[in-house]
Write a protein that holds these residues in place. Structure first.
Motif, PDB file in Angstrom:
ATOM      1  N   ILE A 281      37.717 147.919-138.387  1.00 58.75           N
ATOM      2  CA  ILE A 281      37.704 149.341-138.741  1.00 58.75           C
ATOM      3  C   ILE A 281      36.435 149.659-139.535  1.00 58.75           C
ATOM      4  CG2 ILE A 281      38.888 151.174-140.032  1.00 58.75           C
ATOM      5  CD1 ILE A 281      41.535 149.734-139.449  1.00 58.75           C
ATOM      6  N   VAL A 282      35.786 150.740-139.124  1.00 59.51           N
ATOM      7  CA  VAL A 282      34.545 151.179-139.755  1.00 59.51           C
ATOM      8  C   VAL A 282      34.717 152.653-140.111  1.00 59.51           C
ATOM      9  CG1 VAL A 282      32.126 151.703-139.258  1.00 59.51           C
ATOM     10  CG2 VAL A 282      33.092 149.503-138.531  1.00 59.51           C
ATOM     11  N   VAL A 284      32.701 156.272-141.876  1.00 55.82           N
ATOM     12  CA  VAL A 284      31.595 156.987-142.489  1.00 55.82           C
ATOM     13  C   VAL A 284      32.202 158.199-143.172  1.00 55.82           C
ATOM     14  CG1 VAL A 284      29.425 158.224-142.113  1.00 55.82           C
ATOM     15  CG2 VAL A 284      30.013 156.266-140.655  1.00 55.82           C
ATOM     16  N   PHE A 293      38.583 154.087-146.891  1.00 55.77           N
ATOM     17  CA  PHE A 293      37.771 152.933-147.283  1.00 55.77           C
ATOM     18  C   PHE A 293      38.628 151.722-147.681  1.00 55.77           C
ATOM     19  CE2 PHE A 293      34.218 156.088-148.014  1.00 55.77           C
ATOM     20  CZ  PHE A 293      33.421 155.604-146.979  1.00 55.77           C
ATOM     21  N   LEU A 295      40.817 150.526-145.867  1.00 52.50           N
ATOM     22  CA  LEU A 295      41.156 149.833-144.622  1.00 52.50           C
ATOM     23  C   LEU A 295      39.959 149.170-143.967  1.00 52.50           C
ATOM     24  CD1 LEU A 295      43.208 152.515-142.639  1.00 52.50           C
ATOM     25  CD2 LEU A 295      44.076 150.694-144.100  1.00 52.50           C
ATOM     26  N   VAL A 296      38.762 149.541-144.397  1.00 51.28           N
ATOM     27  CA  VAL A 296      37.604 149.225-143.559  1.00 51.28           C
ATOM     28  C   VAL A 296      37.096 147.792-143.698  1.00 51.28           C
ATOM     29  CG1 VAL A 296      36.800 151.608-143.545  1.00 51.28           C
ATOM     30  CG2 VAL A 296      35.893 150.009-145.249  1.00 51.28           C
ATOM     31  N   ASP A 297      36.507 147.325-142.621  1.00 48.38           N
ATOM     32  CA  ASP A 297      35.735 146.090-142.652  1.00 48.38           C
ATOM     33  C   ASP A 297      34.310 146.416-143.091  1.00 48.38           C
ATOM     34  OD1 ASP A 297      37.625 144.058-141.373  1.00 48.38           O
ATOM     35  OD2 ASP A 297      37.732 145.767-140.017  1.00 48.38           O
ATOM     36  N   TYR A 298      33.879 147.631-142.711  1.00 46.50           N
ATOM     37  CA  TYR A 298      32.543 148.077-143.112  1.00 46.50           C
ATOM     38  C   TYR A 298      32.588 149.589-143.293  1.00 46.50           C
ATOM     39  CZ  TYR A 298      27.487 147.674-143.549  1.00 46.50           C
ATOM     40  OH  TYR A 298      26.203 147.672-144.032  1.00 46.50           O
ATOM     41  N   GLY A 299      32.102 150.045-144.416  1.00 46.91           N
ATOM     42  CA  GLY A 299      32.113 151.482-144.665  1.00 46.91           C
ATOM     43  C   GLY A 299      30.761 151.962-145.148  1.00 46.91           C
ATOM     44  N   VAL A 300      30.406 153.170-144.736  1.00 51.17           N
ATOM     45  CA  VAL A 300      29.174 153.771-145.239  1.00 51.17           C
ATOM     46  C   VAL A 300      29.540 155.047-145.981  1.00 51.17           C
ATOM     47  CG1 VAL A 300      26.916 154.738-144.675  1.00 51.17           C
ATOM     48  CG2 VAL A 300      27.841 152.855-143.304  1.00 51.17           C
ATOM     49  N   VAL A 301      29.201 155.113-147.262  1.00 54.34           N
ATOM     50  CA  VAL A 301      29.400 156.323-148.035  1.00 54.34           C
ATOM     51  C   VAL A 301      28.169 157.182-147.797  1.00 54.34           C
ATOM     52  CG1 VAL A 301      29.744 157.310-150.323  1.00 54.34           C
ATOM     53  CG2 VAL A 301      30.709 155.052-149.772  1.00 54.34           C
TER      54      VAL A 301
END
Ligand code: FAD
Ligand code: AMP
Lengths: 320, 262
Positions: A281-282, A284, A293, A295-301
């Motif tokens: 899960i990703v 933005v 966020f 839940l995410v494996d990778y997140g971009v704020v």
């Protein structure tokens, strides 16, 4: 070996992917016998044979298209009587669940819906379900009668397993209820050329943060760069920015892709209910506190209008 | 002409609360606040609209099968404008599954008398979406389900069902079982007047014996399915979170490439 009935979801003979996944699961329990109904029923046989169906029972009576649900229940009941299967598996679409429920009631059987996995067990098939917006995993069995189980898309891999797939005509006598609900009109969905939301390996979704129907082009461009399906939060659907058929969540579609990319979606429990079982899960989102966020494996704020187009460009460059 | 509508409504644990299982693997209904399932508010709303758009003498009854607290769900529906309520409550109902619930509801609906049953698309706790189809099967009447648009005229119910492959127009004669989706139109809020009026509206209480049902037909004992285990999903391992400082899209692409998605 015991036979397992698999209800075939197809459009004019083209078998939909979840049915092929069911054949994989059915082979863990016994020998798959497929039941294909309606227009193009016999055309499904080749694909079903290739994936393990030893037999394909077909009936192309017009009733299946002209009346809601009940004719299909009558047919499955006839198939159960003919085959005496160890279990009946049905794809977990809205209609699939209704068919399965009525069949179970007629058979005096229990029903399990929305299984995400299935194994053989000493006391019959054991179904894994994901409940309370995927915060719990349960294992259950049907205690009475022939187990009737509906299975969600993406619950198993599609596997080639060539079998005879002999076509046999199923003889069905329609019940008095069969013609109760008439389908007086049908408008087929227009194809977008993108993968089916529930079947896609990658789903790219947009929420309220997308801020306008025209801005969904940004989400679609990212989806197309990845060969993904497009999803939407209910907020985006209610605002009229994207069709309800693309809604992900409790009252929309439940998806379980390899990769889910949430853009401008806060991550409300009802949205999570439909995507929490995604493998990667990703997100933005410009709000660092957004629950998505968690839940995410990778997140971009960050602002999706900066991040998403840059991502799309980078993907295109890398793919050449 | 008169038209008797029964709306089936469920009292569910709040989805935003910390829902979990009790020791007997049934849904714990004690620790989380309950409420009228939001998806059943749409059913109440459509019943009220059918009533308002009809020249007939329409009576809207809300029906629930559930514990003592489920009265709250009935009160809410009455304050929205339903005329009366039926509460089926019995200690032996604890642990009843969908097949059993549909049996109790069908018996109650037959006892009350009906022309039209309206249900929600799914309960927000069980989310099976099968009770309306089961009711139609048990009552032996047409199922006109998952409608995003409903109308009732001259003993006929019509509606639009937006399915996966197509959008369908459906039609059936009454009596029938209808279910409506959350696309059918926002549910109204109870007015102050509605809340006051609800206090005086009749709520009938029935138990299993009133419905000629035995304890073994329902509850955990009568259940057609067994839950062998329930485990909490492990929290997802904390992911990497970066702040976009001009390169966020490229960083994300790098992550996707490392995971072989590109
Ligand atoms: C019975 C019921 C059923 C429901 N079913 C569903 C369902 O099936 N599916 C569903 O999705 N919801 C469902 N909901 C609604 C759900 O509770 C939420 O209201 C909904 O998911 C919110 O959508 P959202 O995240 O897009 O909007 P919001 O919660 O408003 O979040 C928008 C997010 O976008 C971010 N954002 C804004 N602008 C930008 C930008 N430029 N760049 C980056 N980020 C930005 C914000 O920080 C915010 O986090 C249901 C609710 C109920 C009561
Ligand atoms: N215990 C209950 N009491 C009254 N109505 C119910 C009950 N359980 C389910 N229903 C109705 O059936 C619909 C579908 O529920 P389900 O099949 O459990 O997802 C709900 O929206 C309600 O209208």
């Amino acid at each position: 070996m015991a036979e397992v009935l698999v209800y075939v979801d197809h459009v004019d003979g083209a078998v939909r992917k979840p049915t092929l996944e069911l054949l994989t699961l059915a082979r863990r329990i016994g020998e798959p016998v497929a039941v294909a109904l309606g227009n193009g029923a016999a055309d499904t046989a080749a694909a079903l044979a290739e994936h393990g169906a030893v037999k394909v029972l077909t009936d192309d009576a017009s009733e299946y298209g002209e009346y809601l649900v009940v004719p299909k229940v009558d047919a499955l009941q006839a198939a159960v009587a003919a085959v005496s299967p160890a279990a009946v598996l049905v794809p977990s679409s809205a209609e699939g669940k209704e068919i399965a429920a009525r069949l179970a009631l007629r058979l005096g059987s229990g029903i399990i819906t929305d299984a995400v996995d299935l194994e053989a067990g000493d006391e019959g098939p054991v179904a894994t379900q994901s409940v309370f917006a995927a915060s719990f995993t349960t294992k259950s069995r049907v205690a009475k009668g022939t187990p009737v189980i509906t299975v969600k898309p993406n619950s198993a891999a599609v596997e080639a397993a060539p079998a005879a797939g002999a076509v046999e005509a199923l003889s069905v006598t329609f019940s008095a209820q069969a013609t109760g609900t008439k389908v007086t009109g049908r408008t087929p969905r227009e194809s977008t050329g993108r993968p089916e939301l529930t079947e896609a390996a990658i789903v790219v979704s947009g929420g309220r943060g997308v801020n306008g129907a025209e801005n969904f082009a940004v989400i679609e461009a990212l989806a197309d760069s990845l060969g993904a399906a497009v999803g939407a939060s209910r907020a985006a659907v209610d605002a009229g920015w994207y069709p309800h058929t693309n809604q992900v969540g409790q009252t929309g579609k439940s998806v379980s892709p390899q990769l889910y990319i949430a853009n401008g979606i806060s991550g409300a429990i009802q949205h999570r209910a439909g995507m929490q079982t995604s493998k990667t899960i990703v997100a933005v989102n410009k709000d660092a506190e957004a629950p998505i966020f968690d839940l995410v494996d990778y997140g971009v704020v960050g602002d999706l209008f900066d991040v998403v187009p840059q991502l799309t460009e980078e993907i295109k460059t890398r793919k050449g | 002409m008169s038209l008797r509508i029964i709306v089936t409504v469920k009292y569910v644990p709040d989805a935003t609360g910390d829902r979990h299982f009790a020791d007997d693997l049934t849904v714990d209904r004690d620790d989380v606040d309950g409420l009228l399932s939001e998806l059943d508010e749409y059913a109440v709303e459509q019943a009220l609209q059918v009533s308002e758009n009809s020249d007939d003498d329409v009576e809207v009854t809300v029906l629930t099968v559930g514990p003592e607290d489920a009265k709250d769900a009935l009160r809410k529906a009455l304050s929205m404008g339903a005329d009366k309520a039926i509460h089926v409550e019995d200690d032996d109902l604890h642990g009843t599954d969908a097949i059993g619930t549909s049996l109790v509801l069908a018996k109650a609906i037959e006892k009350a008398g009906y022309d039209l049953v309206i249900s929600g698309m799914a309960s927000t706790d069980g989310t099976m979406g099968v009770v309306p189809a089961l009711l139609a099967e048990r009552l032996g009447v047409p199922q006109v389900t998952l409608l995003s648009e409903v109308s009732v005229e001259d003993g006929t119910v019509k509606g639009r069902r937006d399915g996966d492959a197509a959008s369908e127009q459906l039609e059936a004669s009454l009596p029938a079982v209808v279910s409506v989706t959350d696309q059918s139109g926002e549910a109204r809020y109870p007015s102050f007047k509605g809340i006051m009026a609800a206090k005086k509206k009749p709520v009938e209480a029935w138990d299993l014996s009133d419905l000629d049902l035995d304890a073994e037909d329902v509850g955990l004992e009568g259940s057609y399915t067994v839950v062998d285990s329930a485990t909490e999903r492990p929290a997802r391992t904390a992911g990497t979170i970066v702040k976009d400082e001009g390169e966020g899209g490229k960083q994300l692409a790098e992550f996707l490439a490392s995971q072989k998605f590109i």
